[in-house]
Design a protein around this motif. Sequence first.
Motif, PDB file in Angstrom:
ATOM      1  N   UNK A 220       0.820  -1.221   0.000  1.00  0.00           N
ATOM      2  CA  UNK A 220       0.000   0.000   0.000  1.00  0.00           C
ATOM      3  C   UNK A 220       0.855   1.272   0.000  1.00  0.00           C
ATOM      4  N   UNK A 221       2.103   1.161   0.447  1.00  0.00           N
ATOM      5  CA  UNK A 221       3.010   2.321   0.433  1.00  0.00           C
ATOM      6  C   UNK A 221       3.267   2.802  -0.982  1.00  0.00           C
ATOM      7  N   UNK A 222       3.083   1.929  -1.971  1.00  0.00           N
ATOM      8  CA  UNK A 222       3.332   2.297  -3.372  1.00  0.00           C
ATOM      9  C   UNK A 222       2.405   3.411  -3.838  1.00  0.00           C
ATOM     10  N   UNK A 223       1.261   3.559  -3.168  1.00  0.00           N
ATOM     11  CA  UNK A 223       0.310   4.601  -3.561  1.00  0.00           C
ATOM     12  C   UNK A 223       0.908   6.001  -3.409  1.00  0.00           C
ATOM     13  N   UNK A 224       1.826   6.151  -2.456  1.00  0.00           N
ATOM     14  CA  UNK A 224       2.437   7.468  -2.229  1.00  0.00           C
ATOM     15  C   UNK A 224       3.816   7.583  -2.858  1.00  0.00           C
ATOM     16  N   UNK A 225       4.239   6.563  -3.605  1.00  0.00           N
ATOM     17  CA  UNK A 225       5.598   6.542  -4.142  1.00  0.00           C
ATOM     18  C   UNK A 225       5.706   7.274  -5.471  1.00  0.00           C
ATOM     19  N   UNK A 226       6.879   7.832  -5.714  1.00  0.00           N
ATOM     20  CA  UNK A 226       7.211   8.369  -7.027  1.00  0.00           C
ATOM     21  C   UNK A 226       7.796   7.268  -7.916  1.00  0.00           C
ATOM     22  N   UNK A 227       8.518   6.353  -7.277  1.00  0.00           N
ATOM     23  CA  UNK A 227       9.181   5.255  -7.990  1.00  0.00           C
ATOM     24  C   UNK A 227       8.885   3.953  -7.237  1.00  0.00           C
ATOM     25  N   UNK A 228       8.475   2.924  -7.984  1.00  0.00           N
ATOM     26  CA  UNK A 228       8.176   1.619  -7.378  1.00  0.00           C
ATOM     27  C   UNK A 228       9.013   0.548  -8.070  1.00  0.00           C
ATOM     28  N   UNK A 229       9.726  -0.250  -7.273  1.00  0.00           N
ATOM     29  CA  UNK A 229      10.556  -1.334  -7.792  1.00  0.00           C
ATOM     30  C   UNK A 229      10.015  -2.653  -7.255  1.00  0.00           C
ATOM     31  N   UNK A 230       9.192  -3.367  -8.041  1.00  0.00           N
ATOM     32  CA  UNK A 230       8.588  -4.620  -7.557  1.00  0.00           C
ATOM     33  C   UNK A 230       9.462  -5.833  -7.861  1.00  0.00           C
ATOM     34  N   UNK A 231       9.609  -6.704  -6.865  1.00  0.00           N
ATOM     35  CA  UNK A 231      10.436  -7.902  -6.978  1.00  0.00           C
ATOM     36  C   UNK A 231       9.552  -9.133  -6.805  1.00  0.00           C
TER      37      UNK A 231
END
Length: 294
Positions: A220-231
């Motif tokens: 859920x932190x990705x909602x406020x992110x500028x950059x998301x790196x999913x693994x």
Amino acid sequence: MTIDDEIFARMGELSPAEKKVARALLSTYPSAGLDSAASLAKSAGTSTPTVLRLVSRLGIGSYPDFQKRLREEITHHMNSPVSRTEQRRLEHEQSDLFQDAIAGKIALVEALATSVPPSEFDNAVQVLASKPKQVTISGGYFSRYFAMLLAAQLDQAIPNVDYIQEPLGHDIGKFLRVSTGGVAIILDFRRYELAAKQVAEVARGQGATVIVITDQGLSPAAEAAHIVLPVVVDGIPFDSVVGLVVLLEALVEGVLLATGERGIARMKQWENSVDIARAYRTSVSTDSTSTSTD
């Protein structure tokens, strides 16, 4: 090219709101796209018009056409002789347990090429190499160990890097220094923690660039992110960290190369300090030995 491959390849062209939709699609592809445009918008935290703009950017005339293509992809995959043969082989083939485990870990590393959009990785490297005023790195119950590793290695390439164990607790003083011109890196993996989302929101509210490193389900932190790196972290019996370690090492390497002479000079400072510390410890040890034998 399948829709998910096209989204992945064009991630760098998308607006921030469109990226949210793209991430929501990729995290549960293709099922997320089979919901209504309104449902997809809700899960992505955006609006229905944003969903439709993304569909249009992909060169698809309407949302029903988009869903039709998705269903065709699913049907092709299910009916593909290659897919059926591979599945049957996996179900019936007797294999060596250790070799199986190795192959599985290698597959997780290779999956980075399709889980982490190159544009997102490049943006993360650029942000960290561009002399940020402050970099804070935090993690969750288990991922904090990898946050510590990232901080320890990144600190040798660029200055002003802090690992923060409790950004909303006793380390809040350090965390609140992160503002415009700073970077907050947050690691959060499934069994997501509410604190990670709060940290991302506070850091973004203070003007910092927020980088979230998470699994394919998206924290859920990705909602406020500028950059998301999913693994991809699939593993037995526990989630695997193999892909995460490779991503972190690639990130540090990318930042060091991007900083050029600045990064090399920083590493030389570290090495000189280590040599001084080792010489000091050796000297103290020798003096102690001499004293004890007198």
